[in-house]
Enzyme design. Structure first.
Site, PDB file in Angstrom:
ATOM      1  N   SER A 132     -51.151 -57.504  77.316  1.00  6.99           N
ATOM      2  CA  SER A 132     -52.408 -56.773  77.145  1.00  6.99           C
ATOM      3  C   SER A 132     -52.436 -56.153  75.767  1.00  6.99           C
ATOM      4  O   SER A 132     -51.388 -55.764  75.221  1.00  6.99           O
ATOM      5  CB  SER A 132     -52.539 -55.665  78.206  1.00  6.99           C
ATOM      6  OG  SER A 132     -53.620 -54.800  77.896  1.00  6.99           O
ATOM      7  N   TYR A 146     -49.053 -48.218  82.395  1.00  6.49           N
ATOM      8  CA  TYR A 146     -49.490 -49.590  82.152  1.00  6.49           C
ATOM      9  C   TYR A 146     -49.085 -50.051  80.753  1.00  6.49           C
ATOM     10  O   TYR A 146     -48.554 -51.149  80.578  1.00  6.49           O
ATOM     11  CB  TYR A 146     -51.005 -49.687  82.319  1.00  6.49           C
ATOM     12  CG  TYR A 146     -51.557 -51.074  82.149  1.00  6.49           C
ATOM     13  CD1 TYR A 146     -51.308 -52.066  83.090  1.00  6.49           C
ATOM     14  CD2 TYR A 146     -52.349 -51.393  81.049  1.00  6.49           C
ATOM     15  CE1 TYR A 146     -51.823 -53.348  82.936  1.00  6.49           C
ATOM     16  CE2 TYR A 146     -52.871 -52.671  80.889  1.00  6.49           C
ATOM     17  CZ  TYR A 146     -52.604 -53.641  81.833  1.00  6.49           C
ATOM     18  OH  TYR A 146     -53.114 -54.914  81.675  1.00  6.49           O
TER      19      TYR A 146
END
Length: 237
Positions: A132, A146
């Site tokens: 990501s 995350y």
């Protein structure tokens, strides 16, 4: 396109979204594709019917089950690890067990999957992780856990690229930004906030990410390894 005829491809987490797009892309390119899924049985069976891929249920947080699935599917020419969990919120109130599971799926899973696949992967194999842009940039609060998991992929890819380089095996990370999937739909409530920090103010598509995965697995990418490939509409620019 027929670059992948005769090649064996396994996508960990392939039943929906980016994973399903990757399964479809490799199947169209002639590969023998297998994929795992956690709980989306109906979506997995629909994808099998559409692509001819082989599906197996596997919890990516279960190391023994994951290793067994890869050993059964191999030897692999291409491993794509797409399984991932998203978690956001105040770190002072997030459930520790939820954070631990995120780390199991997003960090431990790709490491063990890569090592197991490399045991029998032939010369010139490909290992690709879906990370990501949040591994590089965190413009909003609540994403520490995350981001930790996605930045961990960067160090892992660089290290494994060194470890497996003598065999011509490449290890790369694709880092999508906002991508139109069930997890982050282009019609979601936070679209304006996400687009406000993007140069190209629209969500990307799962097919865009799949096309990049296909390139990194192909013959023209044999010299690309230990690298992060960001496809985010300028989210991190």
């Amino acid at each position: 396109m027929s670059d992948f005829i005769g090649q064996r491809v396994l996508v960990i987490g392939g039943s929906r979204g980016i994973g399903a797009a990757i399964v479809s892309a490799f199947a169209r390119a002639g590969a023998a594709v297998q994929f795992t899924y956690a709980g989306a049985h109906a979506a997995a069976q629909a994808l099998v019917a559409a692509t001819g891929a082989v599906a197996s249920q596997c919890d990516a947080a279960d190391r023994e089950a994951l290793v067994a699935a890869i050993a059964k599917a191999g030897p692999l020419d291409v491993l794509v690890y797409n399984a991932g969990l998203f978690l956001s919120g105040d770190p002072l109130s997030l459930e520790p067990a939820a954070v631990d599971r995120l780390i199991d799926v997003n960090v431990r899973g790709p490491y063990h999957a890569s090592v197991e696949a490399a045991r029998t992967m032939p010369e010139g194999g490909r290992i690709i992780h879906i990370g990501s842009v949040n591994g590089d940039r965190i413009p909003f609060p609540g994403l520490a856990a995350y981001a930790l998991s996605k930045s961990a992929l960067q160090g892992m890819a660089r290290g494994l690229a060194r470890d497996f380089g003598a065999r011509g095996i490449t290890v790369n990370v694709i880092q999508p930004g906002p991508t139109d999937t069930d997890m982050n739909p282009a019609s979601g409530p936070d679209v304006e906030l996400m687009h406000s920090v993007m140069a190209i103010k629209r969500h990307g598509s799962a097919e865009d990410v799949a096309a990049l995965a296909l390139y990194l697995a192909g013959p023209h990418a044999r010299g690309i390894t230990g690298a992060m490939h960001t496809i985010d509409g300028g989210f991190g620019a």
